[in-house]
Design a protein around this motif. Structure first.
Motif, PDB file in Angstrom:
ATOM      1  N   ALA A   3      -6.108   4.666  -8.584  1.00  0.00           N
ATOM      2  CA  ALA A   3      -7.421   4.407  -9.169  1.00  0.00           C
ATOM      3  C   ALA A   3      -7.806   2.950  -8.930  1.00  0.00           C
ATOM      4  O   ALA A   3      -7.005   2.141  -8.475  1.00  0.00           O
ATOM      5  N   GLY A   4      -9.057   2.624  -9.226  1.00  0.00           N
ATOM      6  CA  GLY A   4      -9.521   1.249  -9.092  1.00  0.00           C
ATOM      7  C   GLY A   4     -10.299   1.016  -7.814  1.00  0.00           C
ATOM      8  O   GLY A   4     -10.553   1.935  -7.017  1.00  0.00           O
ATOM      9  N   LYS A   5     -10.681  -0.247  -7.588  1.00  0.00           N
ATOM     10  CA  LYS A   5     -11.508  -0.585  -6.425  1.00  0.00           C
ATOM     11  C   LYS A   5     -10.733  -0.524  -5.115  1.00  0.00           C
ATOM     12  O   LYS A   5     -11.319  -0.327  -4.053  1.00  0.00           O
ATOM     13  N   ALA A   6      -9.430  -0.750  -5.166  1.00  0.00           N
ATOM     14  CA  ALA A   6      -8.603  -0.721  -3.963  1.00  0.00           C
ATOM     15  C   ALA A   6      -7.372   0.136  -4.222  1.00  0.00           C
ATOM     16  O   ALA A   6      -6.248  -0.367  -4.337  1.00  0.00           O
ATOM     17  N   PRO A   7      -7.539   1.462  -4.335  1.00  0.00           N
ATOM     18  CA  PRO A   7      -6.414   2.337  -4.664  1.00  0.00           C
ATOM     19  C   PRO A   7      -5.365   2.354  -3.554  1.00  0.00           C
ATOM     20  O   PRO A   7      -5.683   2.173  -2.378  1.00  0.00           O
ATOM     21  N   PHE A   8      -4.111   2.582  -3.940  1.00  0.00           N
ATOM     22  CA  PHE A   8      -3.035   2.625  -2.950  1.00  0.00           C
ATOM     23  C   PHE A   8      -1.844   3.379  -3.518  1.00  0.00           C
ATOM     24  O   PHE A   8      -1.718   3.592  -4.724  1.00  0.00           O
ATOM     25  N   SER A   9      -0.972   3.773  -2.629  1.00  0.00           N
ATOM     26  CA  SER A   9       0.334   4.320  -2.997  1.00  0.00           C
ATOM     27  C   SER A   9       1.319   3.808  -1.965  1.00  0.00           C
ATOM     28  O   SER A   9       1.138   4.032  -0.759  1.00  0.00           O
ATOM     29  N   THR A  10       2.345   3.099  -2.412  1.00  0.00           N
ATOM     30  CA  THR A  10       3.263   2.420  -1.499  1.00  0.00           C
ATOM     31  C   THR A  10       4.614   3.124  -1.460  1.00  0.00           C
ATOM     32  O   THR A  10       5.313   3.210  -2.473  1.00  0.00           O
ATOM     33  N   GLN A  11       4.962   3.643  -0.286  1.00  0.00           N
ATOM     34  CA  GLN A  11       6.279   4.200  -0.033  1.00  0.00           C
ATOM     35  C   GLN A  11       6.962   3.334   1.027  1.00  0.00           C
ATOM     36  O   GLN A  11       6.433   3.196   2.137  1.00  0.00           O
ATOM     37  N   ILE A  12       8.105   2.761   0.686  1.00  0.00           N
ATOM     38  CA  ILE A  12       8.843   1.978   1.666  1.00  0.00           C
ATOM     39  C   ILE A  12       9.904   2.854   2.313  1.00  0.00           C
ATOM     40  O   ILE A  12      10.172   3.970   1.875  1.00  0.00           O
ATOM     41  N   GLY A  13      10.502   2.319   3.381  1.00  0.00           N
ATOM     42  CA  GLY A  13      11.455   3.085   4.193  1.00  0.00           C
ATOM     43  C   GLY A  13      10.885   3.191   5.582  1.00  0.00           C
ATOM     44  O   GLY A  13      10.525   4.269   6.056  1.00  0.00           O
ATOM     45  N   ASN A  14      10.782   2.036   6.238  1.00  0.00           N
ATOM     46  CA  ASN A  14      10.103   1.902   7.529  1.00  0.00           C
ATOM     47  C   ASN A  14      10.538   2.998   8.498  1.00  0.00           C
ATOM     48  O   ASN A  14      11.691   3.056   8.939  1.00  0.00           O
ATOM     49  N   ALA A  15       9.596   3.871   8.857  1.00  0.00           N
ATOM     50  CA  ALA A  15       9.920   5.015   9.706  1.00  0.00           C
ATOM     51  C   ALA A  15      10.251   4.617  11.131  1.00  0.00           C
ATOM     52  O   ALA A  15      10.830   5.407  11.884  1.00  0.00           O
ATOM     53  N   ALA A  16       9.904   3.392  11.520  1.00  0.00           N
ATOM     54  CA  ALA A  16      10.286   2.930  12.855  1.00  0.00           C
ATOM     55  C   ALA A  16      11.812   2.910  12.995  1.00  0.00           C
ATOM     56  O   ALA A  16      12.350   3.214  14.072  1.00  0.00           O
TER      57      ALA A  16
END
Length: 366
Positions: free
Chosen positions: A103-116
């Motif tokens: 929610a909010g003006k800049a919504p996000f969901s952060t999943q780490i674990g660099n797929a590279a």
């Protein structure tokens, strides 16, 4: 035969789960599963990161370390299965959620674990970052697994509710014969608060088989206080995580009371999970079947209380539908990777709130 490999680590942050599957004749075959626990020092760093206690250098290092651990989990699974990596069409990696703020003006969901790291170390095409596109399209980015639930578990005769008991509990209502849209959302905490309180009080990462909760009784005042949280009355689409439901949330409510024994708090947290699930289950039909999956299915006290609360509605696990409840989510991300590479949508807009169907994920070619 093309194999697909799914990787998942949920909000409990105990291990990475992996499943090797194939999709033949519109069906599912599971060939091998594997789980690789996080080393305790890495898990502790991840828990701190979810509490906003990680600077950019720490987050960058964790991104690489988690990617390497996901790659190691997949490599062990492939070796155990005795197949060539060239036989794997793609890996679908959920990654490790650090923050979910849809929610909010800049919504996000952060999943780490660099797929590279996964693609590089395995030499296999890897799909990751499944949530961002749905969020950019106005959705919650979660829950995503209901699309897979619909594909695998929907019935032409029976209304079904798939209940995921992970760190966060979520439900997927699948109306018989697709006569109505699928409903799916996070109901609130499941294992997240149970694990957090058990760790805080005993040093153990989880309440094995609900033993600690079984020694306590529900504190009605504490339960009422926790149930007053605005999230539980919020209309879907909605999703949540540890950024809201965490040990500090528990302590805030405990400040209103004195001298509650630790086991009574644990039992009350378990009742919170049960009550918030039951209050938010669709009431469309008494013939609905509820099928549970996730780590919470191993908590016999939780399952017993849910079964009692459901009354005449049958509670089973997804074993009854042909898929072990511990492996539903890694299989789902193998399926989502297949959707991505087939240029097919992976979200359900009616569930996430996105403006339309979207092909999800970022692709790291072999």
């Amino acid at each position: 035969m093309d194999y697909w490999l799914g990787l998942m680590s949920g909000t409990s942050m105990d291990a990475v789960d992996a499943a090797l599957v194939s999709f033949e004749n519109s069906g599912l075959a599971i060939h091998k599963t594997h789980s690789l626990p996080y080393p305790d020092p890495l898990r502790q760093r991840l828990l701190l990161a979810t509490q906003n206690q990680a600077d950019p250098d720490e987050l960058g290092e964790l991104d690489s370390l988690v990617g390497q651990h996901f790659a190691a989990t997949a490599a062990e699974l492939i070796d155990n299965a005795g197949i060539s990596r060239s036989q794997i069409r793609a890996v679908g990696s959920h990654g490790q959620t650090i923050r979910h703020q849809p929610a909010g003006k800049a919504p996000f969901s952060t999943q780490i674990g660099n797929a590279a790291w996964i693609s590089e170390q395995l030499g296999v095409t890897t799909v990751s970052d499944f949530r961002s596109r749905d969020i950019a399209a106005g959705g919650q980015g979660a829950p995503l697994v209901p699309a897979f639930h619909q594909w695998l578990f929907a019935s032409p005769e029976q209304d079904r509710c798939i209940l995921n008991l992970g760190g966060i509990a979520n439900i997927t209502w699948l109306p018989a014969g697709a006569r109505k849209p699928v409903i799916g959302f996070d109901t609130g905490p499941a294992n997240a608060l149970l694990d957090a309180w058990c760790l805080d009080q005993t040093g153990r990462h989880y309440d094995d088989n609900g033993h600690m909760a079984s020694e306590g009784t529900v504190h009605s005042g504490l339960l009422a206080s926790m149930l007053s949280d605005a999230y539980f009355g919020k209309a879907a689409p909605k999703s949540t995580g540890k950024e809201r439901f965490n040990i500090e949330w528990v302590r805030t409510h405990l400040q209103r009371f004195e001298g509650i024994p630790a086991e009574d708090v644990q039992r009350t947290l378990l009742q919170l999970t049960v009550t918030t699930i039951l209050q938010q289950l669709p009431q469309e039909t008494a013939d609905m079947g509820v099928y549970a999956c996730g780590g919470g299915t191993s908590n016999t006290v939780l399952m017993r209380e849910l079964k009692m609360g459901l009354g005449s509605v049958t509670l089973n696990t997804t074993d009854a539908l042909g898929l072990d409840p511990q492996w539903v989510e890694p299989v789902a991300f193998a399926w989502l990777a297949r959707q991505t590479l087939s240029h097919l949508p992976g979200n359900l807009p009616e569930v996430t709130g996105a403006s339309g169907e979207r092909v999800l994920g970022a692709i790291f070619p072999a």
